[in-house]
Write a protein that holds these residues in place. Structure first.
Motif, PDB file in Angstrom:
ATOM      1  N   PHE A   1       0.811  -1.218   0.000  1.00  0.00           N
ATOM      2  CA  PHE A   1       0.000   0.000   0.000  1.00  0.00           C
ATOM      3  C   PHE A   1       0.848   1.274   0.000  1.00  0.00           C
ATOM      4  O   PHE A   1       0.663   2.152  -0.843  1.00  0.00           O
ATOM      5  CB  PHE A   1      -0.966  -0.018   1.187  1.00  0.00           C
ATOM      6  N   TYR A   2       1.769   1.375   0.951  1.00  0.00           N
ATOM      7  CA  TYR A   2       2.585   2.590   1.042  1.00  0.00           C
ATOM      8  C   TYR A   2       3.414   2.841  -0.224  1.00  0.00           C
ATOM      9  O   TYR A   2       3.430   3.970  -0.732  1.00  0.00           O
ATOM     10  CB  TYR A   2       3.506   2.546   2.267  1.00  0.00           C
ATOM     11  N   PRO A   3       4.133   1.838  -0.747  1.00  0.00           N
ATOM     12  CA  PRO A   3       4.935   2.119  -1.951  1.00  0.00           C
ATOM     13  C   PRO A   3       4.084   2.591  -3.136  1.00  0.00           C
ATOM     14  O   PRO A   3       4.497   3.486  -3.876  1.00  0.00           O
ATOM     15  CB  PRO A   3       5.614   0.778  -2.256  1.00  0.00           C
ATOM     16  N   GLU A   4       2.905   1.994  -3.311  1.00  0.00           N
ATOM     17  CA  GLU A   4       2.035   2.416  -4.419  1.00  0.00           C
ATOM     18  C   GLU A   4       1.550   3.852  -4.209  1.00  0.00           C
ATOM     19  O   GLU A   4       1.530   4.648  -5.134  1.00  0.00           O
ATOM     20  CB  GLU A   4       0.823   1.480  -4.535  1.00  0.00           C
ATOM     21  N   LEU A   5       1.145   4.162  -2.976  1.00  0.00           N
ATOM     22  CA  LEU A   5       0.635   5.495  -2.676  1.00  0.00           C
ATOM     23  C   LEU A   5       1.745   6.549  -2.728  1.00  0.00           C
ATOM     24  O   LEU A   5       1.526   7.669  -3.187  1.00  0.00           O
ATOM     25  CB  LEU A   5      -0.047   5.487  -1.297  1.00  0.00           C
ATOM     26  N   LYS A   6       2.935   6.164  -2.326  1.00  0.00           N
ATOM     27  CA  LYS A   6       4.070   7.096  -2.259  1.00  0.00           C
ATOM     28  C   LYS A   6       4.478   7.614  -3.641  1.00  0.00           C
ATOM     29  O   LYS A   6       5.066   8.684  -3.761  1.00  0.00           O
ATOM     30  CB  LYS A   6       5.253   6.414  -1.573  1.00  0.00           C
ATOM     31  N   THR A   7       4.156   6.877  -4.677  1.00  0.00           N
ATOM     32  CA  THR A   7       4.519   7.324  -6.030  1.00  0.00           C
ATOM     33  C   THR A   7       3.757   8.577  -6.445  1.00  0.00           C
ATOM     34  O   THR A   7       4.144   9.234  -7.398  1.00  0.00           O
ATOM     35  CB  THR A   7       4.288   6.225  -7.091  1.00  0.00           C
ATOM     36  N   HIS A   8       2.695   8.890  -5.738  1.00  0.00           N
ATOM     37  CA  HIS A   8       1.905  10.086  -6.034  1.00  0.00           C
ATOM     38  C   HIS A   8       2.413  11.241  -5.174  1.00  0.00           C
ATOM     39  O   HIS A   8       2.382  11.162  -3.945  1.00  0.00           O
ATOM     40  CB  HIS A   8       0.422   9.819  -5.801  1.00  0.00           C
ATOM     41  N   PRO A   9       2.902  12.305  -5.797  1.00  0.00           N
ATOM     42  CA  PRO A   9       3.521  13.416  -5.059  1.00  0.00           C
ATOM     43  C   PRO A   9       2.654  13.978  -3.919  1.00  0.00           C
ATOM     44  O   PRO A   9       3.180  14.327  -2.872  1.00  0.00           O
ATOM     45  CB  PRO A   9       3.767  14.480  -6.132  1.00  0.00           C
ATOM     46  N   LYS A  10       1.349  14.031  -4.112  1.00  0.00           N
ATOM     47  CA  LYS A  10       0.478  14.588  -3.077  1.00  0.00           C
ATOM     48  C   LYS A  10       0.400  13.705  -1.839  1.00  0.00           C
ATOM     49  O   LYS A  10      -0.030  14.158  -0.775  1.00  0.00           O
ATOM     50  CB  LYS A  10      -0.929  14.798  -3.615  1.00  0.00           C
ATOM     51  N   ALA A  11       0.789  12.450  -1.960  1.00  0.00           N
ATOM     52  CA  ALA A  11       0.672  11.514  -0.844  1.00  0.00           C
ATOM     53  C   ALA A  11       2.012  11.183  -0.190  1.00  0.00           C
ATOM     54  O   ALA A  11       2.048  10.534   0.851  1.00  0.00           O
ATOM     55  CB  ALA A  11       0.004  10.218  -1.315  1.00  0.00           C
ATOM     56  N   LYS A  12       3.096  11.623  -0.786  1.00  0.00           N
ATOM     57  CA  LYS A  12       4.427  11.214  -0.328  1.00  0.00           C
ATOM     58  C   LYS A  12       4.674  11.524   1.152  1.00  0.00           C
ATOM     59  O   LYS A  12       5.128  10.656   1.905  1.00  0.00           O
ATOM     60  CB  LYS A  12       5.506  11.876  -1.183  1.00  0.00           C
ATOM     61  N   ASP A  13       4.373  12.739   1.601  1.00  0.00           N
ATOM     62  CA  ASP A  13       4.657  13.124   2.987  1.00  0.00           C
ATOM     63  C   ASP A  13       3.880  12.296   4.001  1.00  0.00           C
ATOM     64  O   ASP A  13       4.437  11.859   5.008  1.00  0.00           O
ATOM     65  CB  ASP A  13       4.376  14.613   3.208  1.00  0.00           C
ATOM     66  N   ILE A  14       2.602  12.048   3.732  1.00  0.00           N
ATOM     67  CA  ILE A  14       1.794  11.275   4.689  1.00  0.00           C
ATOM     68  C   ILE A  14       2.276   9.824   4.739  1.00  0.00           C
ATOM     69  O   ILE A  14       2.259   9.193   5.791  1.00  0.00           O
ATOM     70  CB  ILE A  14       0.275  11.394   4.390  1.00  0.00           C
ATOM     71  N   VAL A  15       2.751   9.302   3.616  1.00  0.00           N
ATOM     72  CA  VAL A  15       3.285   7.937   3.600  1.00  0.00           C
ATOM     73  C   VAL A  15       4.586   7.876   4.396  1.00  0.00           C
ATOM     74  O   VAL A  15       4.774   6.959   5.211  1.00  0.00           O
ATOM     75  CB  VAL A  15       3.493   7.435   2.152  1.00  0.00           C
ATOM     76  N   LEU A  16       5.465   8.840   4.201  1.00  0.00           N
ATOM     77  CA  LEU A  16       6.719   8.856   4.963  1.00  0.00           C
ATOM     78  C   LEU A  16       6.447   8.942   6.459  1.00  0.00           C
ATOM     79  O   LEU A  16       7.110   8.276   7.264  1.00  0.00           O
ATOM     80  CB  LEU A  16       7.605  10.021   4.499  1.00  0.00           C
ATOM     81  N   GLU A  17       5.448   9.729   6.829  1.00  0.00           N
ATOM     82  CA  GLU A  17       5.065   9.821   8.238  1.00  0.00           C
ATOM     83  C   GLU A  17       4.533   8.475   8.740  1.00  0.00           C
ATOM     84  O   GLU A  17       4.830   8.063   9.861  1.00  0.00           O
ATOM     85  CB  GLU A  17       3.997  10.910   8.404  1.00  0.00           C
ATOM     86  N   GLY A  18       3.789   7.775   7.901  1.00  0.00           N
ATOM     87  CA  GLY A  18       3.278   6.455   8.271  1.00  0.00           C
ATOM     88  C   GLY A  18       4.399   5.478   8.585  1.00  0.00           C
ATOM     89  O   GLY A  18       4.342   4.740   9.580  1.00  0.00           O
ATOM     90  N   TYR A  19       5.436   5.468   7.754  1.00  0.00           N
ATOM     91  CA  TYR A  19       6.592   4.606   8.013  1.00  0.00           C
ATOM     92  C   TYR A  19       7.210   4.933   9.380  1.00  0.00           C
ATOM     93  O   TYR A  19       7.553   4.033  10.151  1.00  0.00           O
ATOM     94  CB  TYR A  19       7.676   4.788   6.941  1.00  0.00           C
ATOM     95  N   GLU A  20       7.356   6.215   9.669  1.00  0.00           N
ATOM     96  CA  GLU A  20       7.961   6.630  10.945  1.00  0.00           C
ATOM     97  C   GLU A  20       7.086   6.244  12.135  1.00  0.00           C
ATOM     98  O   GLU A  20       7.590   5.828  13.183  1.00  0.00           O
ATOM     99  CB  GLU A  20       8.248   8.134  10.946  1.00  0.00           C
ATOM    100  N   GLU A  21       5.781   6.367  11.976  1.00  0.00           N
ATOM    101  CA  GLU A  21       4.878   5.980  13.058  1.00  0.00           C
ATOM    102  C   GLU A  21       4.958   4.472  13.307  1.00  0.00           C
ATOM    103  O   GLU A  21       4.904   4.020  14.446  1.00  0.00           O
ATOM    104  CB  GLU A  21       3.453   6.436  12.757  1.00  0.00           C
ATOM    105  N   HIS A  22       5.093   3.685  12.248  1.00  0.00           N
ATOM    106  CA  HIS A  22       5.288   2.239  12.418  1.00  0.00           C
ATOM    107  C   HIS A  22       6.554   1.984  13.231  1.00  0.00           C
ATOM    108  O   HIS A  22       6.574   1.136  14.124  1.00  0.00           O
ATOM    109  CB  HIS A  22       5.418   1.546  11.065  1.00  0.00           C
ATOM    110  N   HIS A  23       7.614   2.718  12.893  1.00  0.00           N
ATOM    111  CA  HIS A  23       8.891   2.543  13.585  1.00  0.00           C
ATOM    112  C   HIS A  23       8.749   2.816  15.088  1.00  0.00           C
ATOM    113  O   HIS A  23       9.268   2.066  15.914  1.00  0.00           O
ATOM    114  CB  HIS A  23       9.948   3.466  12.960  1.00  0.00           C
ATOM    115  N   VAL A  24       8.046   3.880  15.441  1.00  0.00           N
ATOM    116  CA  VAL A  24       7.852   4.231  16.857  1.00  0.00           C
ATOM    117  C   VAL A  24       7.086   3.125  17.582  1.00  0.00           C
ATOM    118  O   VAL A  24       7.464   2.697  18.681  1.00  0.00           O
ATOM    119  CB  VAL A  24       7.125   5.593  16.998  1.00  0.00           C
ATOM    120  N   VAL A  25       6.014   2.645  16.971  1.00  0.00           N
ATOM    121  CA  VAL A  25       5.213   1.582  17.598  1.00  0.00           C
ATOM    122  C   VAL A  25       6.040   0.306  17.718  1.00  0.00           C
ATOM    123  O   VAL A  25       5.994  -0.380  18.748  1.00  0.00           O
ATOM    124  CB  VAL A  25       3.900   1.343  16.822  1.00  0.00           C
TER     125      VAL A  25
END
Length: 155
Positions: free
Chosen positions: A54-78
Motif C-alpha cells: 500500500f505505502y509504496p504504491e501510494l508514495k509514487t503520487h507526489p500529493k501523498a508522499k509526505d503522509i506515507v513517509l510519516e506512516g513509516y515513521e509511526e510504524h517505527h515508533v510503535v
C-alpha cells in the motif's frame, strides 16, 4: 475487498484488542500476555501489507508522499515500543504505562491513515486499482502469516 476496506477492518480489530488490553491489570498476567501477543501478530501482518504494497504504491503520487513517509515513521515508533514491552515482564509496574503510550500512538496513526491518507488514496486510485491493491494485500497477509506462524483470519 478493496485496500482501504481491508485496512479499516484491521484497524477496527486492533482498536478493539487495545481497548481490551487497557482494562488489564498487573494481576491479569496471562490475559495481558495473550492480548499483547495477539496485537503484536495483527500489527506485524498489517505493517507488512502496508509497507510492502500500500505505502509504496501510494508514495509514487507526489500529493501523498509526505503522509506515507510519516506512516513509516509511526510504524517505527510503535515497533520500538512493542520491543520495549516485550523486554519487560507483563507484571512490571511500568508495563501498563508503556502499553498505554503504545495504544495512544497506534490510535493516532489510525486516525491519520483513515483521515488524510485514505482521502489521498481515494483521490489517486480508482475503484479497480483499490480492488487490485486489496487483493494483493490480502494474499500477502496470508503468505506472511504462514511464513511467520501468525494465524490470519480471512474475511
Amino acid at each position: 475487498m478493496d485496500a482501504i476496506a481491508l485496512l479499516k477492518v484491521d484497524h477496527d480489530k486492533v482498536k478493539r484488542l487495545l481497548n481490551e488490553l487497557e482494562t488489564t491489570t498487573e494481576r491479569g498476567i496471562k490475559i495481558r500476555a495473550e492480548l499483547f501477543a495477539t496485537i503484536k501478530g495483527e500489527l506485524t501482518l498489517h505493517e507488512i501489507v502496508e509497507e510492502e504494497i500500500f505505502y509504496p504504491e501510494l508514495k509514487t503520487h507526489p500529493k501523498a508522499k509526505d503522509i506515507v513517509l510519516e506512516g513509516y515513521e509511526e510504524h517505527h515508533v510503535v515497533d520500538a515500543l512493542m520491543g520495549e514491552l516485550e523486554a519487560l515482564d507483563v507484571s512490571d509496574e511500568k508495563w501498563g504505562a508503556k502499553a498505554t503510550v503504545m495504544k495512544e500512538n497506534i490510535e493516532h496513526h489510525i486516525e491519520e491513515e483513515e483521515g488524510e491518507m485514505f482521502r489521498k488514496a481515494r483521490q489517486v486510485f480508482d475503484a479497480a486499482e483499490l480492488d487490485d491493491l486489496g487483493r494483493r494485500m490480502e494474499e500477502r497477509k496470508v503468505s506472511a502469516g504462514r511464513e511467520l506462524g501468525i494465524p490470519v483470519a480471512t474475511r
